[in-house]
Design an enzyme around this catalytic site. Structure first.
Site, PDB file in Angstrom:
ATOM      1  N   ASN A  10       0.834  -1.199   0.000  1.00  0.00           N
ATOM      2  CA  ASN A  10       0.000   0.000   0.000  1.00  0.00           C
ATOM      3  C   ASN A  10       0.875   1.258   0.000  1.00  0.00           C
ATOM      4  O   ASN A  10       0.601   2.228   0.712  1.00  0.00           O
ATOM      5  CB  ASN A  10      -0.957  -0.009   1.199  1.00  0.00           C
ATOM      6  CG  ASN A  10      -2.169   0.864   0.976  1.00  0.00           C
ATOM      7  OD1 ASN A  10      -2.353   1.420  -0.097  1.00  0.00           O
ATOM      8  ND2 ASN A  10      -2.998   0.991   1.998  1.00  0.00           N
ATOM      9  N   GLU A  36       1.443  -3.241  -5.086  1.00  0.00           N
ATOM     10  CA  GLU A  36       0.925  -1.901  -4.787  1.00  0.00           C
ATOM     11  C   GLU A  36       2.036  -1.007  -4.218  1.00  0.00           C
ATOM     12  O   GLU A  36       1.911  -0.415  -3.155  1.00  0.00           O
ATOM     13  CB  GLU A  36      -0.275  -1.957  -3.831  1.00  0.00           C
ATOM     14  CG  GLU A  36      -1.180  -0.766  -3.959  1.00  0.00           C
ATOM     15  CD  GLU A  36      -2.501  -0.897  -3.208  1.00  0.00           C
ATOM     16  OE1 GLU A  36      -3.259   0.095  -3.227  1.00  0.00           O
ATOM     17  OE2 GLU A  36      -2.779  -1.948  -2.617  1.00  0.00           O
ATOM     18  N   ASP A 152      -1.065 -10.410  -4.190  1.00  0.00           N
ATOM     19  CA  ASP A 152      -2.371 -10.038  -3.688  1.00  0.00           C
ATOM     20  C   ASP A 152      -3.361 -10.428  -4.781  1.00  0.00           C
ATOM     21  O   ASP A 152      -3.508  -9.727  -5.782  1.00  0.00           O
ATOM     22  CB  ASP A 152      -2.405  -8.534  -3.404  1.00  0.00           C
ATOM     23  CG  ASP A 152      -3.768  -8.046  -2.958  1.00  0.00           C
ATOM     24  OD1 ASP A 152      -4.702  -8.866  -2.849  1.00  0.00           O
ATOM     25  OD2 ASP A 152      -3.910  -6.830  -2.720  1.00  0.00           O
ATOM     26  N   ASN A 154      -6.621 -10.871  -4.422  1.00  0.00           N
ATOM     27  CA  ASN A 154      -7.911 -10.204  -4.239  1.00  0.00           C
ATOM     28  C   ASN A 154      -9.088 -11.162  -4.407  1.00  0.00           C
ATOM     29  O   ASN A 154     -10.176 -10.760  -4.839  1.00  0.00           O
ATOM     30  CB  ASN A 154      -8.052  -8.998  -5.183  1.00  0.00           C
ATOM     31  CG  ASN A 154      -7.565  -7.711  -4.532  1.00  0.00           C
ATOM     32  OD1 ASN A 154      -7.893  -7.419  -3.390  1.00  0.00           O
ATOM     33  ND2 ASN A 154      -6.758  -6.951  -5.266  1.00  0.00           N
ATOM     34  N   HIS A 256      -2.402  -5.247   4.779  1.00  0.00           N
ATOM     35  CA  HIS A 256      -2.080  -6.644   4.489  1.00  0.00           C
ATOM     36  C   HIS A 256      -0.961  -7.130   5.400  1.00  0.00           C
ATOM     37  O   HIS A 256      -0.099  -6.343   5.812  1.00  0.00           O
ATOM     38  CB  HIS A 256      -1.609  -6.816   3.046  1.00  0.00           C
ATOM     39  CG  HIS A 256      -2.676  -6.645   2.015  1.00  0.00           C
ATOM     40  ND1 HIS A 256      -3.240  -7.708   1.348  1.00  0.00           N
ATOM     41  CD2 HIS A 256      -3.281  -5.532   1.528  1.00  0.00           C
ATOM     42  CE1 HIS A 256      -4.145  -7.260   0.497  1.00  0.00           C
ATOM     43  NE2 HIS A 256      -4.182  -5.933   0.579  1.00  0.00           N
TER      44      HIS A 256
END
Length: 267
Positions: A10, A36, A152, A154, A256
């Site tokens: 992030n 990310e 990730d 998702n 995360h």
């Protein structure tokens, strides 16, 4: 042992202010896959080319402050593959592959950031496009080399992979179509890709301790109302060498948790 870690940051710059480099140094992985990262090449220069003695490789999104993937590696790759050949999603920096080829083995480590569809119908449609195109890519890759895809994803595959599965069956990340895609990905039959969910291979029955993501709403983290969205997806020969997994729930660089798997081989 080959220690491989995956983490949605992030934001690389944000994680740096929270001490991610010190944590990586302490963990001492062979490779760490990041998703990310939200940076451009100009942000990397003079600051993030290396981390804890590991050399960084990157796939930047064209849009500033968005998506992107990275792999920091102790070992020099024989090749670096940036993107998987899809113009739409390569522009978002979602796929980075390091190849470590020797006379004995063709092996790749992949960092991948699947789209999220939680922001609305348009992004959910993009997510479905990604899944449709990415599946044959993985099948073709598996024909020629061994690999571990970290990322990730998702998608929470099974009911055990999220706390409130009953209430999320119509929400992105646990839609029937997404779950069916994961089932097909892990199917060893003629219609499947035959990959292995390494965490579930090692921990087939865990529930609450398996989560890797928690919403920032309410007290999701404090109450462990989580989802398992971060995976190691490996070809069967590599998955068979997995010996130990660890999810670092208390490490908070983003929403995360990092996940590490030790594989019984060396590059």
């Amino acid at each position: 042992m080959f220690k491989l870690t995956s983490l949605n940051l992030n934001g690389l710059r944000s994680a740096a202010t929270k001490g991610v480099a010190d944590w990586v140094a302490e963990l001492a992985p062979d490779c760490i896959c990041m998703q990310e990262i939200r940076v451009q090449a100009s942000d990397i220069e003079g600051r993030f080319e290396e981390m804890a003695g590991l050399r960084g490789h990157f796939h930047f999104a064209e849009k500033k402050g968005y998506a992107g993937t990275a792999i920091y590696s102790k070992h020099a790759p024989s090749d670096v593959v940036v993107g998987w050949g899809d113009k739409e999603f390569d522009a978002e920096g979602r796929y980075l592959e390091l190849r470590f080829d020797t006379p004995k083995r063709k092996f790749s480590v992949i960092s991948c950031y699947f789209p999220s569809g939680s922001s609305g119908e348009e992004r959910q449609a993009a997510k479905f496009r990604f899944l449709e195109g990415f599946f044959p890519h993985l099948i073709e890759l598996k024909k020629t080399r061994e690999f571990v895809l970290c990322g990730d994803i998702n998608i929470a595959h099974q009911q055990a992979d999220l706390k409130n599965w009953k209430g999320n069956q119509k929400n992105s990340g646990f839609l029937p179509e997404e779950r069916a895609w994961m089932t097909r990905l892990l199917d060893a039959g003629a219609e499947g890709a035959g990959l292995v969910d390494v965490y579930r291979l090692l921990k087939p029955h865990t529930t609450e301790e398996c989560y890797t993501w928690w919403s920032n709403r309410g007290q999701a983290y404090a109450k462990n109302v989580g989802w398992r969205l971060d995976y190691h997806l490996a070809t069967p020969k590599i998955a068979a060498l997995a010996r130990h997994e660890a999810i670092f729930k208390t490490i908070k660089f983003s929403d995360h948790a990092p996940i590490t798997v030790d594989y019984e081989f060396e590059l």
